[in-house]
Design a protein around this motif. Structure first.
Motif, PDB file in Angstrom:
ATOM      1  N   ALA A  30      85.691 -23.681   6.077  1.00  0.00           N
ATOM      2  CA  ALA A  30      87.158 -23.799   6.028  1.00  0.00           C
ATOM      3  C   ALA A  30      87.645 -25.259   6.751  1.00  0.00           C
ATOM      4  O   ALA A  30      88.525 -26.038   6.032  1.00  0.00           O
ATOM      5  N   ARG A  31      86.912 -25.742   7.871  1.00  0.00           N
ATOM      6  CA  ARG A  31      87.351 -26.840   8.283  1.00  0.00           C
ATOM      7  C   ARG A  31      86.932 -27.963   7.354  1.00  0.00           C
ATOM      8  O   ARG A  31      87.884 -28.905   7.232  1.00  0.00           O
ATOM      9  N   ALA A  32      85.783 -27.954   6.605  1.00  0.00           N
ATOM     10  CA  ALA A  32      85.535 -28.937   5.737  1.00  0.00           C
ATOM     11  C   ALA A  32      86.523 -29.142   4.409  1.00  0.00           C
ATOM     12  O   ALA A  32      86.552 -30.110   3.874  1.00  0.00           O
ATOM     13  N   LEU A  33      87.227 -27.976   4.370  1.00  0.00           N
ATOM     14  CA  LEU A  33      88.319 -27.804   3.127  1.00  0.00           C
ATOM     15  C   LEU A  33      89.597 -28.187   3.639  1.00  0.00           C
ATOM     16  O   LEU A  33      90.595 -27.929   3.207  1.00  0.00           O
ATOM     17  N   ASP A  34      89.656 -28.746   4.999  1.00  0.00           N
ATOM     18  CA  ASP A  34      90.932 -29.158   5.721  1.00  0.00           C
ATOM     19  C   ASP A  34      91.916 -28.046   5.945  1.00  0.00           C
ATOM     20  O   ASP A  34      92.988 -28.199   6.336  1.00  0.00           O
ATOM     21  N   ALA A  35      91.373 -26.799   6.113  1.00  0.00           N
ATOM     22  CA  ALA A  35      92.147 -25.667   6.437  1.00  0.00           C
ATOM     23  C   ALA A  35      92.142 -25.288   8.040  1.00  0.00           C
ATOM     24  O   ALA A  35      91.192 -25.864   8.774  1.00  0.00           O
ATOM     25  N   GLU A  36      93.355 -25.203   8.647  1.00  0.00           N
ATOM     26  CA  GLU A  36      93.366 -24.862   9.932  1.00  0.00           C
ATOM     27  C   GLU A  36      92.794 -23.572  10.234  1.00  0.00           C
ATOM     28  O   GLU A  36      92.842 -22.608   9.671  1.00  0.00           O
ATOM     29  N   VAL A  37      91.833 -23.656  11.428  1.00  0.00           N
ATOM     30  CA  VAL A  37      91.093 -22.605  11.687  1.00  0.00           C
ATOM     31  C   VAL A  37      91.154 -21.963  13.276  1.00  0.00           C
ATOM     32  O   VAL A  37      91.203 -22.802  14.092  1.00  0.00           O
ATOM     33  N   GLU A  38      91.526 -20.599  13.302  1.00  0.00           N
ATOM     34  CA  GLU A  38      91.666 -19.909  14.458  1.00  0.00           C
ATOM     35  C   GLU A  38      90.497 -19.105  14.581  1.00  0.00           C
ATOM     36  O   GLU A  38      90.401 -18.464  13.649  1.00  0.00           O
ATOM     37  N   LEU A  39      89.848 -18.840  15.816  1.00  0.00           N
ATOM     38  CA  LEU A  39      88.541 -17.555  15.921  1.00  0.00           C
ATOM     39  C   LEU A  39      89.212 -17.272  17.284  1.00  0.00           C
ATOM     40  O   LEU A  39      89.269 -17.392  18.169  1.00  0.00           O
ATOM     41  N   HIS A  40      89.423 -15.769  16.869  1.00  0.00           N
ATOM     42  CA  HIS A  40      90.052 -14.847  17.816  1.00  0.00           C
ATOM     43  C   HIS A  40      88.963 -14.074  18.117  1.00  0.00           C
ATOM     44  O   HIS A  40      88.403 -13.149  17.490  1.00  0.00           O
ATOM     45  N   PHE A  41      88.401 -13.943  19.493  1.00  0.00           N
ATOM     46  CA  PHE A  41      87.490 -12.881  19.842  1.00  0.00           C
ATOM     47  C   PHE A  41      88.034 -11.723  20.670  1.00  0.00           C
ATOM     48  O   PHE A  41      88.883 -11.993  21.557  1.00  0.00           O
ATOM     49  N   ALA A  42      87.589 -10.627  20.419  1.00  0.00           N
ATOM     50  CA  ALA A  42      88.136  -9.279  20.926  1.00  0.00           C
ATOM     51  C   ALA A  42      86.942  -8.289  21.428  1.00  0.00           C
ATOM     52  O   ALA A  42      85.903  -8.523  20.645  1.00  0.00           O
ATOM     53  N   GLY A  43      87.393  -7.305  21.927  1.00  0.00           N
ATOM     54  CA  GLY A  43      86.167  -6.393  22.391  1.00  0.00           C
ATOM     55  C   GLY A  43      85.236  -7.026  23.039  1.00  0.00           C
ATOM     56  O   GLY A  43      85.509  -8.191  23.604  1.00  0.00           O
ATOM     57  N   HIS A  80      90.260 -23.589  16.744  1.00  0.00           N
ATOM     58  CA  HIS A  80      90.833 -22.991  18.204  1.00  0.00           C
ATOM     59  C   HIS A  80      90.337 -22.019  18.222  1.00  0.00           C
ATOM     60  O   HIS A  80      90.185 -20.932  17.357  1.00  0.00           O
ATOM     61  N   PHE A  81      89.727 -21.807  19.629  1.00  0.00           N
ATOM     62  CA  PHE A  81      89.163 -20.508  20.220  1.00  0.00           C
ATOM     63  C   PHE A  81      89.882 -19.781  21.073  1.00  0.00           C
ATOM     64  O   PHE A  81      90.763 -20.287  21.890  1.00  0.00           O
ATOM     65  N   PHE A  82      90.177 -18.287  20.694  1.00  0.00           N
ATOM     66  CA  PHE A  82      90.938 -17.553  21.440  1.00  0.00           C
ATOM     67  C   PHE A  82      90.213 -16.304  21.910  1.00  0.00           C
ATOM     68  O   PHE A  82      89.663 -15.637  21.226  1.00  0.00           O
ATOM     69  N   ALA A  83      90.634 -16.097  23.473  1.00  0.00           N
ATOM     70  CA  ALA A  83      90.001 -14.763  23.987  1.00  0.00           C
ATOM     71  C   ALA A  83      91.361 -13.708  24.208  1.00  0.00           C
ATOM     72  O   ALA A  83      92.407 -14.063  24.645  1.00  0.00           O
ATOM     73  N   CYS A  84      90.967 -12.510  23.599  1.00  0.00           N
ATOM     74  CA  CYS A  84      91.968 -11.422  23.700  1.00  0.00           C
ATOM     75  C   CYS A  84      92.070 -11.239  25.347  1.00  0.00           C
ATOM     76  O   CYS A  84      90.891 -10.901  25.784  1.00  0.00           O
ATOM     77  N   GLY A  85      93.176 -11.031  25.913  1.00  0.00           N
ATOM     78  CA  GLY A  85      93.426 -10.648  27.254  1.00  0.00           C
ATOM     79  C   GLY A  85      92.975  -9.481  27.750  1.00  0.00           C
ATOM     80  O   GLY A  85      92.339  -9.410  28.659  1.00  0.00           O
ATOM     81  N   MET A  86      93.033  -8.366  26.713  1.00  0.00           N
ATOM     82  CA  MET A  86      92.774  -6.802  27.085  1.00  0.00           C
ATOM     83  C   MET A  86      91.149  -6.939  27.048  1.00  0.00           C
ATOM     84  O   MET A  86      90.479  -6.316  27.933  1.00  0.00           O
ATOM     85  N   ALA A  87      90.448  -7.592  26.100  1.00  0.00           N
ATOM     86  CA  ALA A  87      89.016  -7.773  26.007  1.00  0.00           C
ATOM     87  C   ALA A  87      88.422  -8.631  27.341  1.00  0.00           C
ATOM     88  O   ALA A  87      87.626  -7.888  27.721  1.00  0.00           O
ATOM     89  N   ARG A  88      89.310  -9.555  27.596  1.00  0.00           N
ATOM     90  CA  ARG A  88      88.505 -10.139  29.000  1.00  0.00           C
ATOM     91  C   ARG A  88      88.754  -9.422  29.801  1.00  0.00           C
ATOM     92  O   ARG A  88      87.683  -9.363  30.766  1.00  0.00           O
TER      93      ARG A  88
END
Length: 124
Positions: A30-43, A80-88
């Motif tokens: 997706a980044r190679a196609l110039d898409a904005e990318v977010e990775l949300h990590f949960a649980g 961008h990398f995101f950590a879920c607060g409840m999971a953390r």
């Protein structure tokens, strides 16, 4: 065509690193196609963002690239990398720092992406 892609990673835990390679490769594509990318990590998958966990994990038997290598590549490409607060709170100890690239974002942030027509969401 949407040019923003958010991944929710919850089932690909550090005990099963082979499950993480698919979303990471798709995020790189997706980044190679110039898409904005977010990775949300949960649980329990939020543990991937604990300092040191990704460095010692390999997604393939040939061990050619650690999970941390994928993370560094994605970060360098602007993901961008995101950590879920409840999971953390549930899965990360008080004295376990997250990687520097990780930011905080809860379930509401990912649901907002899901409801926003400018974004496409994928769940792994």
């Amino acid at each position: 065509m949407a040019d923003k892609l958010a991944f929710l990673i919850w089932a690909a835990t550090p005990e099963r690193p082979e499950l993480l390679v698919t979303p990471l490769v798709h995020a790189l594509a997706a980044r190679a196609l110039d898409a904005e990318v977010e990775l949300h990590f949960a649980g329990p998958a939020v543990r991937w963002l604990v300092e040191g966990i990704a460095a010692s994990a390999y997604a393939t038997p040939s061990r050619e690239k650690s999970v941390a290598d994928f993370f560094r590549e994605l970060h360098a490409e602007g993901a961008h990398f995101f950590a879920c607060g409840m999971a953390r709170a549930a899965w990360v100890g008080e004295n376990e720092p997250l990687i520097a690239e990780a930011r905080a974002a809860g379930a509401t942030a990912f649901v907002a992406r899901s409801l926003d027509p400018a974004w496409v969401t994928l769940v792994f």
